[in-house]
Motif scaffolding. Structure first.
Motif, PDB file in Angstrom:
ATOM      1  N   ARG A 198       0.809  -1.228   0.000  1.00  0.00           N
ATOM      2  CA  ARG A 198       0.000   0.000   0.000  1.00  0.00           C
ATOM      3  C   ARG A 198       0.838   1.272   0.000  1.00  0.00           C
ATOM      4  NH1 ARG A 198      -3.821   0.492   4.696  1.00  0.00           N
ATOM      5  NH2 ARG A 198      -3.618   2.648   4.083  1.00  0.00           N
ATOM      6  N   VAL A 199       2.122   1.170  -0.313  1.00  0.00           N
ATOM      7  CA  VAL A 199       3.000   2.334  -0.347  1.00  0.00           C
ATOM      8  C   VAL A 199       3.418   2.618  -1.781  1.00  0.00           C
ATOM      9  CG1 VAL A 199       5.215   3.303   0.376  1.00  0.00           C
ATOM     10  CG2 VAL A 199       3.859   1.947   1.974  1.00  0.00           C
ATOM     11  N   CYS A 200       3.261   3.874  -2.215  1.00  0.00           N
ATOM     12  CA  CYS A 200       3.745   4.277  -3.541  1.00  0.00           C
ATOM     13  C   CYS A 200       5.259   4.390  -3.471  1.00  0.00           C
ATOM     14  CB  CYS A 200       3.130   5.625  -3.929  1.00  0.00           C
ATOM     15  SG  CYS A 200       3.870   6.373  -5.402  1.00  0.00           S
ATOM     16  N   THR A 201       5.958   3.618  -4.276  1.00  0.00           N
ATOM     17  CA  THR A 201       7.418   3.641  -4.248  1.00  0.00           C
ATOM     18  C   THR A 201       8.003   4.877  -4.923  1.00  0.00           C
ATOM     19  OG1 THR A 201       7.478   2.311  -6.273  1.00  0.00           O
ATOM     20  CG2 THR A 201       7.582   1.130  -4.168  1.00  0.00           C
ATOM     21  N   GLY A 202       7.131   5.688  -5.516  1.00  0.00           N
ATOM     22  CA  GLY A 202       7.618   6.924  -6.125  1.00  0.00           C
ATOM     23  C   GLY A 202       7.782   8.030  -5.107  1.00  0.00           C
ATOM     24  N   LEU A 207      -0.996   4.702   0.674  1.00  0.00           N
ATOM     25  CA  LEU A 207      -2.207   4.915  -0.105  1.00  0.00           C
ATOM     26  C   LEU A 207      -3.428   4.424   0.670  1.00  0.00           C
ATOM     27  CD1 LEU A 207      -0.884   3.624  -3.542  1.00  0.00           C
ATOM     28  CD2 LEU A 207      -1.073   6.011  -2.817  1.00  0.00           C
ATOM     29  N   PRO A 208      -4.604   5.000   0.405  1.00  0.00           N
ATOM     30  CA  PRO A 208      -5.830   4.506   1.019  1.00  0.00           C
ATOM     31  C   PRO A 208      -6.030   3.024   0.662  1.00  0.00           C
ATOM     32  CG  PRO A 208      -6.209   6.591  -0.070  1.00  0.00           C
ATOM     33  CD  PRO A 208      -4.850   6.157  -0.463  1.00  0.00           C
ATOM     34  N   ALA A 209      -6.543   2.258   1.617  1.00  0.00           N
ATOM     35  CA  ALA A 209      -6.693   0.817   1.422  1.00  0.00           C
ATOM     36  C   ALA A 209      -7.573   0.492   0.223  1.00  0.00           C
ATOM     37  CB  ALA A 209      -7.268   0.191   2.696  1.00  0.00           C
ATOM     38  N   PRO A 225      -2.310   9.770  -5.914  1.00  0.00           N
ATOM     39  CA  PRO A 225      -2.913  11.056  -5.529  1.00  0.00           C
ATOM     40  C   PRO A 225      -1.912  12.027  -4.936  1.00  0.00           C
ATOM     41  CG  PRO A 225      -3.470   9.360  -3.933  1.00  0.00           C
ATOM     42  CD  PRO A 225      -2.774   8.660  -5.064  1.00  0.00           C
ATOM     43  N   TYR A 226      -0.682  11.558  -4.661  1.00  0.00           N
ATOM     44  CA  TYR A 226       0.319  12.430  -4.045  1.00  0.00           C
ATOM     45  C   TYR A 226       1.372  12.916  -5.037  1.00  0.00           C
ATOM     46  CZ  TYR A 226      -1.739  10.285   0.090  1.00  0.00           C
ATOM     47  OH  TYR A 226      -2.621   9.838   1.033  1.00  0.00           O
ATOM     48  N   CYS A 227       1.875  12.012  -5.871  1.00  0.00           N
ATOM     49  CA  CYS A 227       2.953  12.393  -6.804  1.00  0.00           C
ATOM     50  C   CYS A 227       2.534  12.306  -8.266  1.00  0.00           C
ATOM     51  CB  CYS A 227       4.190  11.532  -6.576  1.00  0.00           C
ATOM     52  SG  CYS A 227       3.972   9.773  -6.962  1.00  0.00           S
ATOM     53  N   ASP A 249     -12.497   9.962  -2.862  1.00  0.00           N
ATOM     54  CA  ASP A 249     -12.657  11.205  -3.610  1.00  0.00           C
ATOM     55  C   ASP A 249     -11.307  11.857  -3.846  1.00  0.00           C
ATOM     56  OD1 ASP A 249     -15.354  10.875  -3.690  1.00  0.00           O
ATOM     57  OD2 ASP A 249     -15.739  12.065  -1.867  1.00  0.00           O
ATOM     58  N   ASP A 250     -10.319  11.544  -2.953  1.00  0.00           N
ATOM     59  CA  ASP A 250      -9.000  12.137  -3.095  1.00  0.00           C
ATOM     60  C   ASP A 250      -8.052  11.283  -3.921  1.00  0.00           C
ATOM     61  OD1 ASP A 250      -9.742  14.251  -1.502  1.00  0.00           O
ATOM     62  OD2 ASP A 250      -9.236  13.186   0.353  1.00  0.00           O
ATOM     63  N   ALA A 251      -8.516  10.072  -4.334  1.00  0.00           N
ATOM     64  CA  ALA A 251      -7.636   9.165  -5.071  1.00  0.00           C
ATOM     65  C   ALA A 251      -7.354   9.703  -6.457  1.00  0.00           C
ATOM     66  CB  ALA A 251      -8.289   7.783  -5.172  1.00  0.00           C
ATOM     67  N   GLY A 252      -6.198   9.283  -7.019  1.00  0.00           N
ATOM     68  CA  GLY A 252      -5.803   9.801  -8.327  1.00  0.00           C
ATOM     69  C   GLY A 252      -6.551   9.117  -9.439  1.00  0.00           C
TER      70      GLY A 252
END
Length: 311
Positions: A198-202, A207-209, A225-227, A249-252
């Motif tokens: 569940r972690v973005c390696t970038g 990330l949300p489950a 949604p972060y990078c 709603d905040d997901a990319g």
């Protein structure tokens, strides 16, 4: 085309684009390396011209001093020869004065001539050194330009090869995804990264489950949604369950990637500063109220002590 196939193509394309953008940057920066050499050569030539003009001025002055010295010597010698032919005391005095003035003039001019001739030789030596330095700099610059041309030709050859590899992949990709993918790589060097536990390696953000599960299913193209990087699931064999950190709603997504870029580019620093100042003013007001209360309590304590002393 299946999503997994798209991921594989994007991974291959990523390597090509990273190398391509790196070469394009080198190609753009390469000519700037000659800038300092060209500036140095121009400055050396300017100094050489100025010094050469000075040389010509001193040379002209030396020529004039030589002429004046020759005239002074002739005048002295003429007076000395005339001494044999004088007949009166007045003629003697006039001739003696002429010889004295000519001798003083000769001495003065000879001294000035020696000074200027010395200066002329110094300038001449300086010009010779400067000329050698200019020739050396021109030779170095020519060699640098030749190396630069070879380097640019090498870059062009590599870019042509990369373009062929890129053209083999891009026609099968959605052009909107491709455009966004290229922009991401230009900014971050990585456009597609794995999601592990569940972690973005970038960006190393959790990330949300629910969103991580969507990425795991791999049915669609999803963006962090972060990078804003494209995400694909990578099984580590050690999956962990976390509570959702943010709502879906905040997901990319592909649709809101432009908003992510726009938010970054249009970030309003003034609004942030105004908020900080507003928060600071509120804190100051609270501190002032606390100080007023402390002062009031102190006054009451002073009044009580005064009454006890009077009693």
């Amino acid at each position: 085309m299946a999503t997994q196939d798209i991921f594989e193509k994007l991974k291959k394309l990523q390597k090509i684009l990273v190398k391509k953008y790196e070469l394009e940057k080198k190609k753009e920066e390469a000519p700037k390396q000659l800038g300092s050499q060209e500036e140095l050569l121009a400055r050396m030539k300017k100094e050489y011209i100025e010094k050469n003009n000075e040389y010509e001025e001193v040379k002209s002055k030396v020529a004039q001093l030589k002429f004046d010295l020759d005239e002074a010597v002739k005048s002295r010698e003429k007076g000395e020869k005339g001494m044999d032919d004088i007949q009166t005391h007045r003629e003697y005095e006039a001739l003696e004065k002429q010889i004295l003035e000519a001798t003083e003039k000769e001495t003065e001019v000879r001294k000035e001539l020696q000074k200027e001739e010395k200066l002329l030789e110094e300038i001449k030596d300086t010009l010779k050194i400067n000329e050698e330095m200019i020739n050396s700099q021109e030779s170095d610059l020519a060699a640098s330009k030749e190396n630069l041309n070879k380097e640019l030709q090498k870059y062009d050859s590599e870019l042509t090869s990369l373009k062929k590899d890129e053209d083999k992949i891009t026609p099968d990709l959605d052009q909107e995804i491709l455009f966004k993918f290229q922009r991401i790589i230009q900014r971050n060097s990585e456009g597609i990264v794995a999601v592990r536990n569940r972690v973005c390696t970038g960006c190393n953000m959790i990330l949300p489950a629910q969103f991580a599960n969507i990425v795991r299913e791999g049915d669609n193209i999803n963006f962090c949604p972060y990078c804003s990087r494209i995400l694909f699931y990578e099984d580590t064999g050690n999956e962990k369950d976390f509570d959702p950190i943010i709502s879906m709603d905040d997901a990319g997504s592909l649709a809101d990637l432009d908003d992510d870029f726009d938010d970054e580019e249009g970030y309003d620093e003034e609004e942030r500063e105004e908020k900080l100042y507003d928060d600071g003013d509120e804190d100051l007001e609270n501190e002032d109220e606390d100080l007023d209360e402390d002062a009031s309590d102190a006054d009451e304590d002073d009044d009580e002590r005064q009454e006890e002393e009077e009693e």
